[in-house]
Design a protein around this motif. Sequence first.
Motif, short mmCIF file in Angstrom:
data_model
loop_
_atom_site.label_atom_id
_atom_site.label_comp_id
_atom_site.label_asym_id
_atom_site.label_seq_id
_atom_site.Cartn_x
_atom_site.Cartn_y
_atom_site.Cartn_z
N ALA A 26 0.84 -1.21 0.00
CA ALA A 26 0.00 0.00 0.00
C ALA A 26 0.87 1.25 0.00
N LEU A 27 2.00 1.20 0.69
CA LEU A 27 2.91 2.35 0.71
C LEU A 27 3.47 2.60 -0.68
N ARG A 28 3.82 1.54 -1.39
CA ARG A 28 4.32 1.71 -2.77
C ARG A 28 3.26 2.35 -3.65
N ALA A 29 2.01 1.94 -3.46
CA ALA A 29 0.93 2.52 -4.27
C ALA A 29 0.67 3.97 -3.92
N ALA A 30 0.95 4.36 -2.67
CA ALA A 30 0.69 5.73 -2.23
C ALA A 30 1.80 6.69 -2.63
N LEU A 31 2.99 6.17 -2.96
CA LEU A 31 4.12 7.03 -3.31
C LEU A 31 4.13 7.30 -4.81
N PRO A 32 4.34 8.53 -5.22
CA PRO A 32 4.41 8.83 -6.66
C PRO A 32 5.55 8.08 -7.35
#
Length: 632
Positions: free
Chosen positions: A228-234
Motif C-alpha cells: 500500500a505504501l508503494r501505491a501511495a508514493l508517486p
Amino acid sequence: MAQRRTPLAERARYWFDSTLAGGASVLVGWLALLCLAVVVPVSAVLVWTDPDAPAALPDRLAAVWRLTGETLRLGGATGAPLRVLMSVLLALVALLYVSTLVGLITTAFTERLTALRRGRSTVLERGHAVVLGWSEQVFTVVGELVAANANQRRAAVAVLADRDKTAMEEALGTKLGPAGRTRLICRSGPTTDPAVLSLTNPAAAGAVLVLPHDEPDSDADVVKTLLALRAALPDPAAGPPVIAAVRDDRYRLAASLAAGPRGVVLESDTITARLIVQAARRPGLSLVHRELLDFAGDEFYLVAEPALTGRAFGEALLSYPTSCVVGLVRGGTVLLSPPPSSALREGDVLVVVRHDDDTAALEDCAGWVEEDAMVSGAPAPARPERVLLLGWNRRAPLVVDQLRRRARPGSAVDVVTDGGEAVARQVDDADADAGTGLTVTLHRGDTTRPETLRRLDIDAYDSVVVLGRDPAPGQPADEPDNRTLVTLLLLRQLEQATRRELPVVTELVDDRNRALAPISPGADVIISGTLIGLLMAQISQNRHLAAVFEELFSAEGNGVHLRPAADYVRPDRETSFATVVAAARDRGECAIGYRRHDDASKGPHYGLRINPPKSERRRWTDRDEVVVVGAD
C-alpha cells in the motif's frame, strides 16, 4: 384461587410505558401535554395576580392564551377561532423550519468534528517520521524518535493506525509524557489502504517505519502495508527510507521486495534469539545492547575523516579522545574490527560510538597508553556449555540453532516444557539439526510447579533461559509473562536455598513487567518488542546503520562481547582506558567500554560504562569486564 388485583399505580405505569412504545408521534404528544400542564397554570397565576389584568373573565382567559402562546412560540393571536388556528399553524411551521435548520447545522458541525477527531486531514509536514501500525513497539519507537529530535528546532512524528485518534493521543501522552519540540500527529484508518495512507504524506517523510502487529498473522499485514505504501508514493524508487519488521523469516523476502531498494526489513524473532544466546553466554550483555541502541546514551555513528586516509586502522582507534572507533564502511560493505594494520582508503567511513552530536576533533591518544600495564597472550579456550531452557515458543528453535552455531563439542541444552506432541517434535527436530557438537534433551514438566525445578540440578548449568509460551488466539499479547514471572519467582527461591546467583536470561513481552520480575538487579531481560523498536528507530535516523547491526547481531560475524579485564590489563593496576584500547587492538578487537564488578548490582547502569574518555584512569580488578567488538 382468586387472582390478585393489580394496584392502580402499577396499571397506570404500565399504560404509560405502553404508550411510549408507540413511536415519535406519541412522544411529541406527551411532550406537548406536559408543557401545557406546566405553562397554562403558571400563565393563569401570572394573569390573575397582575394588578393591571382585565376584570372580565373572557379577557383574562385571552391574556392567559397570549402568555401561553408567547411562551411556547404559538403566536398567541386572539379573536375568531380560524384566526387563532392559523396563528398556531404558522408558529408550528416556523418552529419546524428553525428546528430543522438547527439540526442540519448541528449535524454538519458534528460530522466535521468527528472527521477531525478521527484524523482525516492530510499531514503537511516535511521530513517527518511516519509510523504505520500499532503495537507495544509504538511507544518505544515514538519515544526514541522524540529523544533523537531533542536537539532539533522542529520535528514531527505521524502515527497511522486503525484505532481511534483520541485514544492513540491519550495513550502516547500517558506513556511518553511531554514530547518537547517534536509534534505528535495521529491519523486513524487502515494502513493497508493507499488512500488512507496518503494522509500521512509519506512522499515528503524522512523515514517510514512499519510495525508488526500483535496478531499471529501480522507478517502478511506488514507485507500488505508495504505494498500500500508503494501505491501511495508517486515514485517508490525515490521515496523515503522504509524500515519494517517481520517475525517469520519466510516473509522477509516478500517484505523486502515490497519495501523496495530503500527498504530495510528486520527479522524480529531471529534477532531476539541471537540476543538471548549472546546474553546467556555472557551475562550482562543485554545491558550493553540496550545502552548502544538507546538514544539517551552513546550510539553508533558513521563519520567521514579524510585526515586519517592512508593511516592504519589501529591508529584510528586512538585518534579520538571521547569516541570509540569500531570499524569502517568501504564501498557499502561494513568491516567491524578489521585488522589493525589495514590502511584507511579514500572514501572510507568510520563506524564510531560517540555521544549525541559529539564533534570532538582528532587528537593522538597514544601518549596515555602504558604498555607495561598491558597483558599479552591468548585468551583461555572456550569449554563446552550446558544451558537449561525453561519453556518453549516459536523462538525456541531459533535459540537452539544459535547455540549450535558456536557450540563446543560436548555442549548440551536441556529443555523443560509441558507442551504437547507438536512441541516434542520440534525439540526432536532441533536435536537432529544440532549436529555432533550439541545435544538437545526434552524433559516433561510444568515450569510453574516447584517440584519440577527441584528435580533439576540447577548448579550444573552455565546459564538458564526462561521463555514464555506463545499467546493463544484471543489472549492478550502479554499473557505469557504471567507464567514467566511465576517461574522466575521459583528460581529466586532456589537461589536463596542454594546461596548461588543463577545466570538467568529472561524473555518478556511487556516492558512494564520488568519491574515485577523477581530477578537480581542488572540481570539480563530480553524484551523483543523493545529491542526491535530501538533498532528500527536507530536505522530510521541512518539506514546505513542497518548493515552495522546485521553484523553485530549475526551468529558468525563480529559482535559485542564482555571479556575479563584481566585479559587486557594487569589486575590491581591503575591505568587509563587508552591502555585497554591498545591491549584490545593487539588482540584484533575494539574496546568501547567496561563494566565494574563492584557496581554490577547498582542502578541505573549496573556498573556499565560505554565510551569513557581515553584519559580516564581507574584501578582494574580481575572481576571487572571490558566491552569489546570483535570475533567470538
